[in-house]
Design a protein around this motif. Structure first.
Motif, PDB file in Angstrom:
ATOM      1  N   THR A   1       0.826  -1.215   0.000  1.00 26.64           N
ATOM      2  CA  THR A   1       0.000   0.000   0.000  1.00 26.64           C
ATOM      3  C   THR A   1       0.864   1.271   0.000  1.00 26.64           C
ATOM      4  O   THR A   1       2.048   1.235   0.314  1.00 26.64           O
ATOM      5  CB  THR A   1      -0.942   0.038   1.232  1.00 26.64           C
ATOM      6  N   TRP A   2       0.203   2.379  -0.301  1.00 27.05           N
ATOM      7  CA  TRP A   2       0.876   3.683  -0.430  1.00 27.05           C
ATOM      8  C   TRP A   2       1.617   4.058   0.866  1.00 27.05           C
ATOM      9  O   TRP A   2       2.754   4.528   0.840  1.00 27.05           O
ATOM     10  CB  TRP A   2      -0.180   4.746  -0.780  1.00 27.05           C
TER      11      TRP A   2
ATOM     12  N   LYS B   1      -4.664  -6.849  -5.690  1.00 24.82           N
ATOM     13  CA  LYS B   1      -3.403  -6.171  -6.025  1.00 24.82           C
ATOM     14  C   LYS B   1      -2.228  -6.861  -5.348  1.00 24.82           C
ATOM     15  O   LYS B   1      -1.181  -7.059  -5.948  1.00 24.82           O
ATOM     16  CB  LYS B   1      -3.445  -4.698  -5.621  1.00 24.82           C
TER      17      LYS B   1
ATOM     18  N   LYS C   1       0.955  -8.616  -7.194  1.00 32.01           N
ATOM     19  CA  LYS C   1       2.352  -8.201  -7.010  1.00 32.01           C
ATOM     20  C   LYS C   1       3.238  -9.410  -6.703  1.00 32.01           C
ATOM     21  O   LYS C   1       4.402  -9.452  -7.080  1.00 32.01           O
ATOM     22  CB  LYS C   1       2.471  -7.197  -5.851  1.00 32.01           C
TER      23      LYS C   1
ATOM     24  N   LEU D   1      -2.171  -4.346 -13.180  1.00 35.53           N
ATOM     25  CA  LEU D   1      -3.334  -5.221 -13.244  1.00 35.53           C
ATOM     26  C   LEU D   1      -4.540  -4.433 -13.778  1.00 35.53           C
ATOM     27  O   LEU D   1      -4.836  -3.341 -13.275  1.00 35.53           O
ATOM     28  CB  LEU D   1      -3.638  -5.734 -11.827  1.00 35.53           C
TER      29      LEU D   1
ATOM     30  N   ASN E   1     -10.475   0.119  -4.425  1.00 35.43           N
ATOM     31  CA  ASN E   1     -10.261  -0.120  -2.986  1.00 35.43           C
ATOM     32  C   ASN E   1     -10.688   1.099  -2.158  1.00 35.43           C
ATOM     33  O   ASN E   1     -11.201   0.958  -1.048  1.00 35.43           O
ATOM     34  CB  ASN E   1      -8.813  -0.512  -2.691  1.00 35.43           C
ATOM     35  N   TYR E   2     -10.532   2.308  -2.724  1.00 31.62           N
ATOM     36  CA  TYR E   2     -10.974   3.514  -2.008  1.00 31.62           C
ATOM     37  C   TYR E   2     -12.502   3.549  -1.925  1.00 31.62           C
ATOM     38  O   TYR E   2     -13.064   3.938  -0.904  1.00 31.62           O
ATOM     39  CB  TYR E   2     -10.473   4.778  -2.716  1.00 31.62           C
TER      40      TYR E   2
ATOM     41  N   ASP F   1     -13.592   1.255   0.785  1.00 30.76           N
ATOM     42  CA  ASP F   1     -13.312   1.815   2.108  1.00 30.76           C
ATOM     43  C   ASP F   1     -14.313   2.928   2.448  1.00 30.76           C
ATOM     44  O   ASP F   1     -14.765   3.052   3.595  1.00 30.76           O
ATOM     45  CB  ASP F   1     -11.886   2.366   2.132  1.00 30.76           C
TER      46      ASP F   1
ATOM     47  N   ARG G   1      -5.340  11.659  -1.763  1.00 26.38           N
ATOM     48  CA  ARG G   1      -4.397  10.539  -1.907  1.00 26.38           C
ATOM     49  C   ARG G   1      -4.386  10.009  -3.336  1.00 26.38           C
ATOM     50  O   ARG G   1      -3.354   9.718  -3.909  1.00 26.38           O
ATOM     51  CB  ARG G   1      -4.813   9.453  -0.911  1.00 26.38           C
TER      52      ARG G   1
ATOM     53  N   ASP H   1      -1.260   9.694  -5.769  1.00 28.29           N
ATOM     54  CA  ASP H   1      -0.868   8.381  -6.283  1.00 28.29           C
ATOM     55  C   ASP H   1      -0.874   8.381  -7.805  1.00 28.29           C
ATOM     56  O   ASP H   1      -0.004   7.790  -8.448  1.00 28.29           O
ATOM     57  CB  ASP H   1      -1.818   7.307  -5.732  1.00 28.29           C
TER      58      ASP H   1
ATOM     59  N   ARG I   1       2.229   9.982  -8.964  1.00 22.81           N
ATOM     60  CA  ARG I   1       3.375   9.083  -8.745  1.00 22.81           C
ATOM     61  C   ARG I   1       3.410   7.973  -9.804  1.00 22.81           C
ATOM     62  O   ARG I   1       4.447   7.672 -10.388  1.00 22.81           O
ATOM     63  CB  ARG I   1       3.269   8.472  -7.349  1.00 22.81           C
TER      64      ARG I   1
ATOM     65  N   LYS J   1       6.078   7.112 -12.682  1.00 23.77           N
ATOM     66  CA  LYS J   1       6.792   5.828 -12.607  1.00 23.77           C
ATOM     67  C   LYS J   1       6.547   4.954 -13.842  1.00 23.77           C
ATOM     68  O   LYS J   1       7.459   4.383 -14.403  1.00 23.77           O
ATOM     69  CB  LYS J   1       6.351   5.084 -11.339  1.00 23.77           C
ATOM     70  N   TYR J   2       5.268   4.874 -14.276  1.00 21.16           N
ATOM     71  CA  TYR J   2       4.936   3.927 -15.346  1.00 21.16           C
ATOM     72  C   TYR J   2       4.799   4.566 -16.736  1.00 21.16           C
ATOM     73  O   TYR J   2       4.686   3.863 -17.721  1.00 21.16           O
ATOM     74  CB  TYR J   2       3.641   3.187 -14.989  1.00 21.16           C
TER      75      TYR J   2
HETATM   76  P1  NDP Z   1      -3.180   1.510  -2.953  1.00 22.67           P
HETATM   77  O1  NDP Z   1      -3.216   0.264  -2.127  1.00 22.67           O
HETATM   78  O2  NDP Z   1      -4.157   1.616  -4.049  1.00 22.67           O
HETATM   79  O3  NDP Z   1      -1.698   1.667  -3.481  1.00 22.67           O
HETATM   80  C1  NDP Z   1      -1.348   2.462  -4.585  1.00 22.67           C
HETATM   81  C2  NDP Z   1      -0.180   1.794  -5.295  1.00 22.67           C
HETATM   82  O4  NDP Z   1      -0.595   0.546  -5.876  1.00 22.67           O
HETATM   83  C3  NDP Z   1       0.355   2.587  -6.463  1.00 22.67           C
HETATM   84  O5  NDP Z   1       1.238   3.594  -6.041  1.00 22.67           O
HETATM   85  C4  NDP Z   1       1.050   1.515  -7.277  1.00 22.67           C
HETATM   86  O6  NDP Z   1       2.269   1.193  -6.584  1.00 22.67           O
HETATM   87  C5  NDP Z   1       0.110   0.328  -7.106  1.00 22.67           C
HETATM   88  N1  NDP Z   1      -0.881   0.231  -8.155  1.00 22.67           N
HETATM   89  C6  NDP Z   1      -1.826   1.152  -8.516  1.00 22.67           C
HETATM   90  N2  NDP Z   1      -2.600   0.687  -9.497  1.00 22.67           N
HETATM   91  C7  NDP Z   1      -2.162  -0.555  -9.784  1.00 22.67           C
HETATM   92  C8  NDP Z   1      -2.563  -1.563 -10.724  1.00 22.67           C
HETATM   93  N3  NDP Z   1      -3.578  -1.376 -11.551  1.00 22.67           N
HETATM   94  N4  NDP Z   1      -1.877  -2.729 -10.741  1.00 22.67           N
HETATM   95  C9  NDP Z   1      -0.848  -2.927  -9.902  1.00 22.67           C
HETATM   96  N5  NDP Z   1      -0.401  -2.024  -8.995  1.00 22.67           N
HETATM   97  C10 NDP Z   1      -1.064  -0.851  -8.924  1.00 22.67           C
HETATM   98  O7  NDP Z   1      -3.404   2.805  -2.080  1.00 22.67           O
HETATM   99  P2  NDP Z   1      -3.339   3.084  -0.537  1.00 22.67           P
HETATM  100  O8  NDP Z   1      -2.128   2.512   0.051  1.00 22.67           O
HETATM  101  O9  NDP Z   1      -3.560   4.547  -0.422  1.00 22.67           O
HETATM  102  O10 NDP Z   1      -4.631   2.358   0.092  1.00 22.67           O
HETATM  103  C11 NDP Z   1      -4.662   1.023   0.588  1.00 22.67           C
HETATM  104  C12 NDP Z   1      -5.953   0.834   1.358  1.00 22.67           C
HETATM  105  O11 NDP Z   1      -5.871   1.526   2.604  1.00 22.67           O
HETATM  106  C13 NDP Z   1      -7.162   1.399   0.616  1.00 22.67           C
HETATM  107  O12 NDP Z   1      -8.223   0.492   0.656  1.00 22.67           O
HETATM  108  C14 NDP Z   1      -7.497   2.656   1.370  1.00 22.67           C
HETATM  109  O13 NDP Z   1      -8.872   2.914   1.323  1.00 22.67           O
HETATM  110  C15 NDP Z   1      -7.015   2.323   2.785  1.00 22.67           C
HETATM  111  N6  NDP Z   1      -6.689   3.539   3.533  1.00 22.67           N
HETATM  112  C16 NDP Z   1      -7.441   3.818   4.648  1.00 22.67           C
HETATM  113  C17 NDP Z   1      -7.208   4.960   5.389  1.00 22.67           C
HETATM  114  C18 NDP Z   1      -8.044   5.263   6.578  1.00 22.67           C
HETATM  115  O14 NDP Z   1      -7.777   6.270   7.244  1.00 22.67           O
HETATM  116  N7  NDP Z   1      -9.045   4.475   6.863  1.00 22.67           N
HETATM  117  C19 NDP Z   1      -6.132   5.888   5.022  1.00 22.67           C
HETATM  118  C20 NDP Z   1      -5.409   5.522   3.836  1.00 22.67           C
HETATM  119  C21 NDP Z   1      -5.688   4.380   3.138  1.00 22.67           C
HETATM  120  P3  NDP Z   1       3.532   0.397  -7.262  1.00 22.67           P
HETATM  121  O15 NDP Z   1       4.552   1.431  -7.490  1.00 22.67           O
HETATM  122  O16 NDP Z   1       3.935  -0.614  -6.234  1.00 22.67           O
HETATM  123  O17 NDP Z   1       3.044  -0.258  -8.516  1.00 22.67           O
END
Ligand code: NDP
Length: 265
Positions: free
Chosen positions: A97-98, A161, A165, A185, A197-198, A201, A233, A237, A240, A244-245
């Protein structure tokens, strides 16, 4: 506050140094710092989630003590307990995760974990202690439905996801995954919106407030805050990932145009 005053008073080079000092403290410097073999990011998140559960349980104990245990309180407590235990059960999924891969550990994350999560995510429980809510059976069923859908999307998307990975060939919903540029993906939840996923949540967050009815905006603090946080966020993201891609990300955006809410945003 003193840092801000310092920025205003000093001339350009010193203000710049002060600005950097504030930003470094706020966002942090190290990505995954460890102390005596303990990963500090996971340490603080765990503490925050446990604190949230403990506050909820204290409020539950208070309502039982006062013979004031309502249907709303039970719904809130069950949903929260599932969400918190689920975190510990699936903690491994956090590693992709981020917060883990991109956010540095600074005041923002530590304050968020130790203060913000336990004390603001439990506002609904506090509110229910002092306010009576009568829920119809239809409202209870609808509330459970919102939680269930949100939980399935939230957990399913994060799991897909994470599995991808680890093994980019692992089937998604029983079929070989659609992969863009060998890296992204584009099937399952990740083929519906770029951050399903957002969406999951946010639905879970809403379901934690719905037991409080709609008479006051106070118990809706958590979903409103989460909505703002996740929109911000998602923008960070997106930038970013675009960096990156590059071409692969553009292709993904063409194939999956929706950011969070299909057909809306
Ligand atoms: P993600 O888990 O979505 O992570 C984003 C990363 O996933 C990207 O930077 C990229 O990283 C990779 N990615 C994005 N799209 C793809 C794809 N299609 N295929 C493969 N890899 C991909 O975001 P978060 O970490 O922000 O969120 C994780 C969970 O945590 C969420 O469900 C969110 O709702 C929850 N959350 C809850 C909070 C709360 O306060 N309750 C606060 C923050 C988050 P890479 O460079 O590795 O490819």
């Amino acid at each position: 506050m003193s840092n801000v005053i310092c920025v205003i008073k000093f001339n350009y080079p010193s203000s710049y140094i002060c600005y950097l000092a504030v930003m470094y403290r706020w966002f942090g410097v190290q990505l995954n710092p460890q102390f005596m073999g303990i990963d500090l990011k996971f340490f603080f998140v765990r503490a925050g989630m446990m604190g949230w559960l403990l506050i909820n349980l204290s409020v539950l104990a208070k309502s039982v003590q006062e013979s004031d245990l309502t249907q709303s309180m039970i719904l809130y407590q069950i949903f929260c307990a599932i969400y918190i235990f689920d975190y510990f059960f699936h903690e491994e999924f956090m590693t992709s995760t981020w917060d883990i891969i991109a956010e540095r550990l600074g005041f923002m994350l530590v304050f968020g974990d130790l203060v913000w999560i336990p004390f603001t995510f439990s506002i609904q429980a506090w509110w229910l202690l002092g306010n009576k809510v009568e829920l119809t059976t239809a409202a209870v069923v609808a509330n459970c439905f919102v939680f269930l859908i949100g939980y399935l999307v939230f957990r399913g998307a994060n799991k897909q996801k994470h599995v991808f990975k680890k093994d980019p060939k692992a089937p998604i919903w029983g079929k070989p995954p659609k992969v863009i540029g060998g890296k992204l993906l584009a099937s399952g939840y990740w083929g519906i919106a770029r951050h399903s996923n957002y969406l999951g949540d946010l639905l879970v967050a809403l379901s934690l407030s719905l037991p409080c009815g709609i008479s006051s905006p106070v118990p809706y603090f958590y979903p409103i805050y989460l909505f703002i946080l996740l929109i911000w966020r998602e923008r960070r993201d997106e930038a970013r990932c675009a960096e990156k891609y590059r071409e692969v990300w553009k292709e993904y955006c063409k194939l999956v145009p929706w950011r969070i809410f299909p057909y809306i945003y």
